[in-house]
Every structure is written in C-alpha cells, then in structure tokens.
Enzyme design. Sequence first.
Site, PDB file in Angstrom:
ATOM      1  N   ARG A  92       0.814  -1.214   0.000  1.00  0.00           N
ATOM      2  CA  ARG A  92       0.000   0.000   0.000  1.00  0.00           C
ATOM      3  C   ARG A  92       0.850   1.269   0.000  1.00  0.00           C
ATOM      4  O   ARG A  92       0.434   2.296  -0.526  1.00  0.00           O
ATOM      5  CB  ARG A  92      -0.903   0.024   1.236  1.00  0.00           C
ATOM      6  CG  ARG A  92      -1.996  -1.009   1.248  1.00  0.00           C
ATOM      7  CD  ARG A  92      -2.979  -0.728   2.375  1.00  0.00           C
ATOM      8  NE  ARG A  92      -3.578   0.587   2.223  1.00  0.00           N
ATOM      9  CZ  ARG A  92      -4.625   0.858   1.453  1.00  0.00           C
ATOM     10  NH1 ARG A  92      -5.184  -0.106   0.750  1.00  0.00           N
ATOM     11  NH2 ARG A  92      -5.114   2.078   1.375  1.00  0.00           N
ATOM     12  N   CYS A 116      -1.784  -5.243   3.077  1.00  0.00           N
ATOM     13  CA  CYS A 116      -2.558  -6.060   4.015  1.00  0.00           C
ATOM     14  C   CYS A 116      -4.054  -5.832   3.817  1.00  0.00           C
ATOM     15  O   CYS A 116      -4.495  -4.702   3.646  1.00  0.00           O
ATOM     16  CB  CYS A 116      -2.197  -5.714   5.461  1.00  0.00           C
ATOM     17  SG  CYS A 116      -0.624  -6.366   6.013  1.00  0.00           S
TER      18      CYS A 116
END
Length: 416
Positions: A92, A116
């Site tokens: 991310r 995640c």
Amino acid sequence: MDKFQIQGNGPLKGEIRVSGAKNAALPILCAGLLTADTVTIDNVPNLQDTRTMLKLLRQMGMHAEMTGSTATLKGTDINSPEAPYELVKTMRASILVLGPLVARFGEARVSLPGGCGIGARPVDQHIKGLQAMGAEISIEHGFIHARASRLKGARVVTDMITVTGTENLLMAATLADGETVLENAAREPEVTDLANLLVKMGAKIDGIGTDRLIVQGVDKLHGATHSVVADRIEAGTFLCAAAASLGDLVLRDIPPLILDAVLIKLREAGANIETGDDWIRLSMSQRAQAVSFRTSEYPAFPTDMQAQFMALNAVAEGTARITETIFENRFMHVQELNRLGANITAEGNTAVVTGVPRLSGASVMATDLRASASLVIAGLVADGDTVIDRIYHLDRGYDRMEDKLSAVGAKIRRIA
C-alpha cells in the site's frame, strides 16, 4: 511457501538490537524522488516492503542501491513517473510516490494500492489534499492520474488523521508555490522522521511533531544523509513476547519516548520496565494481568500493537476489552489465536479476551502483518509445536525475526 515452526519453551532472555522503522523508511525512500541530488539513508530495515519500494524507484529510473542497511538514492534520470499495479498490489505504501512525483515532475500515474487486507484504508484524503493544491486528478482503469504545472500552497484539512496522507501531502508541499498548512496532521514518530529528513534536504517546515504542519515551498531540494528512526512496533512486539514468556529482555537502539503508550500498558500488565536514552529493559516475574485498551492515533495506543497485546492478554490473568478504532476488519487473528486455545470473542470493533493458564500448539495461518506477530508470541508460550503458515506477511515488516528471537532463547525456525 515458508512457515515458522515454533516449540514453546521458557522465558526470552538477552538483548536485541531494534531495526529501523519500516513505516519511516518507506516514505523516506520516496522522498528521494524530490531531488536530483544524492540522498543517503542509513538504518534501513531489510524487508520485503523496502525491497519492493527500491524496485519501484528503480523502475521509474532512479539509481537506488542498498548496501547492508544503507540505501543510496540519486534521482537524476527519472523517466517514468508511474507506479504499476504489479508492484503496488503488494504494498500500500506505493501511494507515497504520488505527492513527490506530482511536485517535482508535474505528473504521476499510480495504481490504486494493495497490501494487508485490513479494511478500506481509502486514499481519498491524499487526492483531496493534492486537488486543494491545484492538481488535476482523475481515476481511470484502476490508476490515479495526477497533473499540475506547479502545485500551489493551500490550507488542507483532512477529514480524518491519516499517516500516509500526511506524508504524501507534506512531501508535495515542499516544492509547492507558497505556503501550505496541513491541519489535522498525523503526529506519529515516522512522520516526524520524514519531516526531519526533508528539512535536511532544504525544506522549510514548522510545527514538526504537532497536528499542524506549516510548509513554505521552495524551488528545489538538495541531497542529504539521514538515519531512519527505530521501529517502535518491532520493539513493542519483542516486549510483548518477553512479557508473555516471563522473560528478561533488553532492547537496544530504541528511544523509549516513542513507545510511551505501549510501556504504560506493559507496566499495567505487571512488567518491571527500566529505560535509558536508547534502551529498554523488561522483566516479568509473574503471570501478566489482563489490560484493556482502545487503539487511536499517536500518541495514544497504536493499532499496530493491538494483535500482539491480544496474544499477551490470551495468557494473562483476568479479562480485557480491546476496541479497535483505526481499521475495520482487524480481528482476523482472533480465530487463529482461539485455535491455540485462547478464549476470545469479537463483536464489531471490540474483542473480549479472557486469559487462560496455557495455550497449546497447533497449525495456524497468518492473515496480515501484525496478526502474524501475535501468532508468533502465542506460539512461543504454547505447549508443544506451533506451525504458522503464510509468514510472507511477517517478512513485509520484521527484519530477521526468527534470528533475533533465536538469539534470546526462542525455539523458532523457518521451514519450507
């Protein structure tokens, strides 16, 4: 696919040197995009995420080399202001290239991020802030397209506190025309560490460490040398493991002040804690007492320590309530801890943990980075063998965890 095999045994005893913080290293590496000069970064942790970030920077044309724990960046030949899905989907933090690219090159094309799977974690605050600074932004075919001849200083008030959003907008503001004020800014030590590097590079930033950052844009930034701040989450993870195992552990290269909320809860659990300028010692002489807490933004209790404290509470005396306010869907480790014999129920954003005297080893599966760490802690104090599958999650955020734990008495090994 690698796994950890852990044989529960006695207390952890010895010393561990804490690595540099992943969550500081990633934005700091992206800051190298802001200048054509050489930026040298020391104390960079050797992690899957840092390797992915360096690969992404190289793909853009940056000279990015890693020798030991030192990264050397030189952004003279950047020719592709794009972050493709193949790399972004695994991390991310790739979104952190957006602000620097638009600020220095006037354009960026960044795939919407992955990482995640713990909730929405939208990037709308990044986009809103850059638009306030004059960027034209569209989202097409899974990519964020941003353009600006030169960003303009602006007052940006984010709807929520966002660490990566603050970092992205802070980097963008350093090269904007005029003054930018970031209200409701994140105050995490990793944000402060990035700001300190930017100042070394010639940025003009006031209010560092507060929720109001004032940036006077400059025409260009220059090279600098910087050392990444210690990883407070790695440190907290090892302290929880020591407390759960009734151990005696010294952590080196970690300023205790950045771990204050965690140390308060560990003392509440019954740990004896001593500190110096750059070290922490925890010793535990009896079974921990259950501690309740609510996650929130820094300087409150960090969401990234929630799972580890759940593992500690699983073998503590009493019942604890844990409320998660930062991310949705961040109790995926509950089911796996219960497979080891824990007594945990979760409803909505609150989990109730009733401690049991002992856990028992079993095969479990890691679901995200910090959930993996909670399973390691539980495995260290469980009777028998625990096998943790999908530890690639763990490798994203912990530098040689099994080596560090083995050195202080843990029976843990990596198996294929």
